[in-house]
Design a protein around this motif. Structure first.
Motif, PDB file in Angstrom:
ATOM      1  N   LEU A 119       9.353  -6.797  -9.944  1.00  0.00           N
ATOM      2  CA  LEU A 119       8.180  -7.475 -10.499  1.00  0.00           C
ATOM      3  C   LEU A 119       7.105  -7.633  -9.430  1.00  0.00           C
ATOM      4  N   GLY A 120       7.532  -7.970  -8.212  1.00  0.00           N
ATOM      5  CA  GLY A 120       6.572  -8.054  -7.116  1.00  0.00           C
ATOM      6  C   GLY A 120       5.888  -6.722  -6.866  1.00  0.00           C
ATOM      7  N   GLY A 121       6.668  -5.640  -6.917  1.00  0.00           N
ATOM      8  CA  GLY A 121       6.079  -4.316  -6.753  1.00  0.00           C
ATOM      9  C   GLY A 121       5.128  -3.967  -7.879  1.00  0.00           C
ATOM     10  N   TYR A 122       5.492  -4.356  -9.102  1.00  0.00           N
ATOM     11  CA  TYR A 122       4.635  -4.082 -10.268  1.00  0.00           C
ATOM     12  C   TYR A 122       3.316  -4.836 -10.159  1.00  0.00           C
ATOM     13  N   ILE A 123       3.396  -6.119  -9.744  1.00  0.00           N
ATOM     14  CA  ILE A 123       2.183  -6.928  -9.586  1.00  0.00           C
ATOM     15  C   ILE A 123       1.264  -6.309  -8.540  1.00  0.00           C
ATOM     16  N   GLY A 124       1.856  -5.772  -7.483  1.00  0.00           N
ATOM     17  CA  GLY A 124       1.059  -5.168  -6.421  1.00  0.00           C
ATOM     18  C   GLY A 124       0.622  -3.739  -6.701  1.00  0.00           C
ATOM     19  N   GLY A 125       1.009  -3.194  -7.855  1.00  0.00           N
ATOM     20  CA  GLY A 125       0.590  -1.840  -8.208  1.00  0.00           C
ATOM     21  C   GLY A 125       1.362  -0.740  -7.497  1.00  0.00           C
ATOM     22  N   PHE A 126       2.604  -1.011  -7.107  1.00  0.00           N
ATOM     23  CA  PHE A 126       3.422  -0.020  -6.405  1.00  0.00           C
ATOM     24  C   PHE A 126       3.805   1.108  -7.352  1.00  0.00           C
ATOM     25  N   ASP A 127       3.644   2.342  -6.890  1.00  0.00           N
ATOM     26  CA  ASP A 127       3.974   3.498  -7.728  1.00  0.00           C
ATOM     27  C   ASP A 127       5.385   4.018  -7.491  1.00  0.00           C
ATOM     28  N   GLY A 128       6.130   3.406  -6.553  1.00  0.00           N
ATOM     29  CA  GLY A 128       7.509   3.810  -6.292  1.00  0.00           C
ATOM     30  C   GLY A 128       7.657   4.946  -5.310  1.00  0.00           C
ATOM     31  N   ASN A 129       6.542   5.485  -4.824  1.00  0.00           N
ATOM     32  CA  ASN A 129       6.606   6.640  -3.925  1.00  0.00           C
ATOM     33  C   ASN A 129       6.678   6.195  -2.464  1.00  0.00           C
ATOM     34  N   PHE A 130       7.890   5.994  -1.992  1.00  0.00           N
ATOM     35  CA  PHE A 130       8.144   5.726  -0.578  1.00  0.00           C
ATOM     36  C   PHE A 130       9.598   6.069  -0.305  1.00  0.00           C
ATOM     37  N   LEU A 131       9.832   6.687   0.839  1.00  0.00           N
ATOM     38  CA  LEU A 131      11.183   7.109   1.201  1.00  0.00           C
ATOM     39  C   LEU A 131      11.831   6.018   2.053  1.00  0.00           C
ATOM     40  N   TRP A 132      12.745   5.252   1.448  1.00  0.00           N
ATOM     41  CA  TRP A 132      13.416   4.146   2.137  1.00  0.00           C
ATOM     42  C   TRP A 132      14.617   4.712   2.908  1.00  0.00           C
ATOM     43  N   GLU A 185       7.566   2.937   9.085  1.00  0.00           N
ATOM     44  CA  GLU A 185       6.263   2.350   8.774  1.00  0.00           C
ATOM     45  C   GLU A 185       5.945   2.550   7.291  1.00  0.00           C
ATOM     46  N   TYR A 186       5.460   1.481   6.647  1.00  0.00           N
ATOM     47  CA  TYR A 186       5.072   1.570   5.245  1.00  0.00           C
ATOM     48  C   TYR A 186       3.759   2.349   5.103  1.00  0.00           C
ATOM     49  N   THR A 187       3.693   3.176   4.080  1.00  0.00           N
ATOM     50  CA  THR A 187       2.450   3.890   3.786  1.00  0.00           C
ATOM     51  C   THR A 187       1.490   2.958   3.061  1.00  0.00           C
ATOM     52  N   THR A 188       0.260   3.378   2.913  1.00  0.00           N
ATOM     53  CA  THR A 188      -0.781   2.511   2.350  1.00  0.00           C
ATOM     54  C   THR A 188      -0.538   2.160   0.886  1.00  0.00           C
ATOM     55  N   ASN A 189       0.252   2.956   0.180  1.00  0.00           N
ATOM     56  CA  ASN A 189       0.484   2.688  -1.242  1.00  0.00           C
ATOM     57  C   ASN A 189       1.532   1.603  -1.480  1.00  0.00           C
ATOM     58  N   VAL A 190       2.199   1.109  -0.417  1.00  0.00           N
ATOM     59  CA  VAL A 190       3.252   0.099  -0.556  1.00  0.00           C
ATOM     60  C   VAL A 190       2.642  -1.295  -0.391  1.00  0.00           C
ATOM     61  N   PRO A 191       2.642  -2.128  -1.444  1.00  0.00           N
ATOM     62  CA  PRO A 191       2.092  -3.488  -1.354  1.00  0.00           C
ATOM     63  C   PRO A 191       3.093  -4.432  -0.697  1.00  0.00           C
ATOM     64  N   VAL A 192       3.140  -4.451   0.620  1.00  0.00           N
ATOM     65  CA  VAL A 192       4.172  -5.167   1.362  1.00  0.00           C
ATOM     66  C   VAL A 192       4.172  -6.655   1.019  1.00  0.00           C
ATOM     67  N   TRP A 193       2.991  -7.278   1.029  1.00  0.00           N
ATOM     68  CA  TRP A 193       2.892  -8.717   0.762  1.00  0.00           C
ATOM     69  C   TRP A 193       3.416  -9.047  -0.631  1.00  0.00           C
ATOM     70  N   SER A 194       3.052  -8.226  -1.598  1.00  0.00           N
ATOM     71  CA  SER A 194       3.484  -8.461  -2.979  1.00  0.00           C
ATOM     72  C   SER A 194       4.989  -8.276  -3.139  1.00  0.00           C
ATOM     73  N   LEU A 195       5.553  -7.276  -2.481  1.00  0.00           N
ATOM     74  CA  LEU A 195       6.991  -7.031  -2.579  1.00  0.00           C
ATOM     75  C   LEU A 195       7.803  -8.168  -1.975  1.00  0.00           C
ATOM     76  N   ARG A 196       7.282  -8.796  -0.946  1.00  0.00           N
ATOM     77  CA  ARG A 196       8.007  -9.880  -0.282  1.00  0.00           C
ATOM     78  C   ARG A 196       7.677 -11.256  -0.846  1.00  0.00           C
ATOM     79  N   LEU A 197       6.721 -11.322  -1.774  1.00  0.00           N
ATOM     80  CA  LEU A 197       6.202 -12.614  -2.232  1.00  0.00           C
ATOM     81  C   LEU A 197       7.239 -13.461  -2.964  1.00  0.00           C
ATOM     82  N   LEU A 198       7.896 -12.890  -3.971  1.00  0.00           N
ATOM     83  CA  LEU A 198       8.794 -13.699  -4.807  1.00  0.00           C
ATOM     84  C   LEU A 198       9.983 -14.259  -4.026  1.00  0.00           C
ATOM     85  N   PRO A 199      10.654 -13.471  -3.164  1.00  0.00           N
ATOM     86  CA  PRO A 199      11.710 -14.081  -2.347  1.00  0.00           C
ATOM     87  C   PRO A 199      11.177 -15.187  -1.435  1.00  0.00           C
TER      88      PRO A 199
END
Length: 701
Positions: A75-88, A94-108
């Motif tokens: 849900l945090g990723g969805y709110i931040g507009g994450f498209d799912g394209n990142f190789l974990w 390093e996170y690419t520009t398309n990864v909404p880091v703040w939004s992904l970490r917000l709910l926890p």
């Protein structure tokens, strides 16, 4: 009416400034620097993959727990507009520009921040002073909501507020379990407390039988039915979102795979539902361990003698092969007829029917006999029969037993039916042993005839995965047919409950390979905090983030538990001698508060001694939360009931102030490795290694 309008509309509200201040401080401590570092931190490498799969609607299975926690992260990723394209792929990437880091970490982070005001409110609901409540640091929502409900019980049963807090308790219970199965421990504790409270109500003559029944049903609805319904809803949303085929499909049954978009669904869509005489089928073993595989044969034969000197039948090998292959195809034959094609109309095979299974490519019959299997000498060898004219007749009749049948006349169905094949001559059951054959068997998995087996095990159960109606009686034409893709016409959809049951079972039973992790620890290490976890290290500087508790708080929690236990035993002995050191209401409050805090610690800690899984320090945090709550309870009790003179109280207050100051000092000292900044020198990092067992990372210079 007009007279009312002449008066100003006044709204008054009571605001607990302490609660507001605690909330603000909690948010500041958790949200400050949340997007730093912009790199993968420890478990983000694991859970981030699932967030990406949610964004792409790809199905997955995670054996670490139910899906609610994963959905919150997504849900945090969805709110931040994450498209799912990142190789974990690694910690520190390093996170690419398309990864909404703040939004992904917000709910926890918000969940952690809200624990601070929740802890305050819990102590208030336990009827301790606001001063003691201010000292409480962490706890979880479901205990607070139940205490609210219990306190309303005394004067406003079945009111709107009563129902709100009772139902909120059930919702919180389901959320706790839905995030991690560790929440089940606290849920069981809460049910025990609720059961004890209701037991006391039964002894209260002021409640009528009808009233007691209503209270019982209300609690059952809120604390059992509601959590179960919520828990099911988490899986419903999970399965609704993840409708596409993915890398985890193959651990699921064929029916489950066929319900997903793409993957097996593309192969099996439109297959005939009912297996008939003349059907061409592939048979997948239901167990799926050590890997998924299909009943298989090839032209090679068993060696005349094995390495240990035992002899074989030298018949054609039958194995279980973990890849799609034309040699996985079999033809269902009627023993009384020679034709290998489906008649018009088709004659379906039912539970209890006798069949022969003909290997499609070699046209040899599936056979077993009283010859020891290659790797499982207690079981029978399974082969495709070759007539060597040596007085070893074919024994190739098999009875179809549909395990999940609804009646004894059920038709054998593609994908949906789970069947056992019972050998008519010897009553042996076709079974996957799971052992890997030697070089002569190409390391494929051994298939045996399990003798005298009356029990049920998934290794003995098979289901038809690919299926078509055979049309060619001539072998050459049939081989061309077997090599061609299936194109039939019928759909197979699983119900939600069938999918839920299978997925839940997989989560509970699926075990990843147990590997020793650098930062794994034992449950004994947690009490004294002899371990830590390095979450992240800057690629060039000495900046790093660790999971490392406040040693003063950690030790204080242990001391508080020890003091509470000793004082309780002392009071019990004295009360047995009819000596009452504290008033009865204080004693009851002391027992109930300690029961919740120590009980919560015990149920969230002791089970880890029985678990065979890789453990980390963070597994102790729920138990520690309850133990920390005990600190202000013990402090208030000592200050109020044991420090009776003004001098002792003054000294005690001074000690409490010094204790709080030391906690802040330790927090301030270790904040660089809590927030990852500023970067410390090697010497400064060495000074932070207060215990030899702590793994503070020192970069070579």
């Amino acid at each position: 009416m007009l007279g009312i309008l002449k008066q100003p509309v006044v709204v008054t509200a009571e605001i607990n400034l302490s609660l507001v201040a605690l909330t603000v401080v909690g948010l500041m401590s958790r949200l400050w620097g949340l997007s730093y570092p912009r790199a993968v931190v420890f478990d983000e490498v694991y859970y981030g993959q699932f967030v990406s799969l949610y964004m792409k609607r790809i199905f997955f299975v995670d054996d670490s727990g139910p899906p609610f926690g994963h959905m919150l992260l997504a849900l945090g990723g969805y709110i931040g507009g994450f498209d799912g394209n990142f190789l974990w792929n690694r910690i520190g990437a390093e996170y690419t520009t398309n990864v909404p880091v703040w939004s992904l970490r917000l709910l926890p982070a918000l969940a952690g921040a809200l624990c601070v005001p929740l802890a305050y409110q819990i102590l208030v609901e336990l009827h301790f002073s606001h001063c003691a409540a201010l000292g409480a640091a962490l706890l979880i929502l479901l205990v607070l909501s139940y205490l609210k409900f219990y306190n309303l019980q005394r004067h406003s049963s079945f009111s709107g507020s009563w129902w709100f807090w009772l139902l909120l308790t059930g919702v919180a219970c389901s959320c706790a379990v839905g995030v991690k199965y560790m929440g089940l421990f606290t849920y069981v504790l809460l049910l025990a407390v609720a059961g004890l409270h209701f037991w006391h109500m039964i002894g209260d003559q002021s409640f009528s039988n009808v009233s007691l029944l209503c209270h019982f049903l209300a609690r059952g609805l809120a604390l059992i039915v509601t959590p179960l319904a919520m828990y099911l809803s988490f899986f419903y949303v999970h399965l609704t979102l993840l409708y596409r085929s993915g890398p985890h499909d193959q651990i699921m049954t064929s029916a489950f795979q066929a319900s997903l978009e793409g993957g097996l669904a593309r192969i099996t869509q439109g297959q005939p539902l009912e297996v008939a005489y003349g059907s061409q089928i592939t048979l997948r073993n239901v167990l799926g361990k050590p890997m998924q595989c299909w009943l298989h044969s090839h032209t090679n034969t068993y060696p005349i003698r094995y390495e240990n000197g035992r002899g074989s039948s030298h018949q054609q090998q039958v194995t279980c092969y973990p890849f799609k292959d034309v040699n996985n195809w079999w033809i269902v034959k009627d023993p009384g007829m020679q034709q290998l094609v489906v008649s018009n109309p088709p004659r379906p095979v039912r539970h209890g029917h006798i069949v022969q299974l003909v290997h499609g490519i070699t046209t040899r019959y599936l056979n077993t006999h009283d010859v020891a299997a290659p790797l499982s000498p207690h079981s029978q060898e399974v082969s495709c029969y070759i007539d060597y004219n040596i007085s070893m007749p074919a024994q190739n009749l098999w009875r179809v037993e549909i395990v999940n049948r609804e009646s004894d006349t059920d038709v054998w169905k593609t994908i949906l039916s789970e069947v056992r094949f019972v050998h008519v001559n010897t009553s042996a059951v076709l079974k996957l042993s799971g052992a890997s054959l030697p070089e002569w068997g190409y390391q494929q998995l051994e298939v045996v005839g399990e003798k005298l087996s009356k029990g049920y095990h998934e290794s003995m159960v098979w289901n038809v995965e690919e299926h078509r109606y055979g049309k060619s009686q001539e072998q050459k034409e049939r081989q061309v047919e077997l090599h061609s893709p299936t194109q039939m016409d019928i759909s197979k959809n699983l119900s939600f409950m069938a999918k839920f049951t299978e997925l839940q079972w997989k989560i509970l039973t699926l075990k990843n390979e147990a590997t020793e992790h650098k930062y794994s620890s034992s449950a004994l290490d947690w009490i004294t905090m002899d371990t830590n976890i390095a979450y992240w290290l800057h690629p060039t500087s000495g900046a790093q983030i660790h999971l490392l508790g406040n040693v003063v708080t950690w030790a204080s929690a242990n001391v508080a538990a020890l003091i509470y236990t000793c004082l309780s035993l002392w009071y019990l002995v004295r009360r047995r001698r009819r000596i009452y050191d504290i008033p009865e209401d204080v004693w009851q409050l002391w027992v109930s508060a300690g029961g919740i805090c120590l009980g919560g610690w015990a149920v969230n800690y002791l089970p880890f001694f029985l678990m065979e899984k890789t453990l980390f320090l963070y597994h102790y945090l729920p138990a520690l939360t309850f133990q920390i709550l005990l600190i202000p309870i013990v402090l208030q009790h000592l200050g109020t009931h044991l420090c009776r003179s003004p001098l002792l109280r003054s000294m005690f207050s001074a000690l409490v102030v010094a204790w709080f100051s030391s906690i802040y000092l330790v927090y301030s000292t270790f904040s660089p490795v809590t927030y990852g900044q500023p970067s410390l020198s090697v010497t400064e990092l060495r000074h932070l290694r207060w215990k030899e067992t702590w793994n503070i990372l020192l970069r070579k210079q």
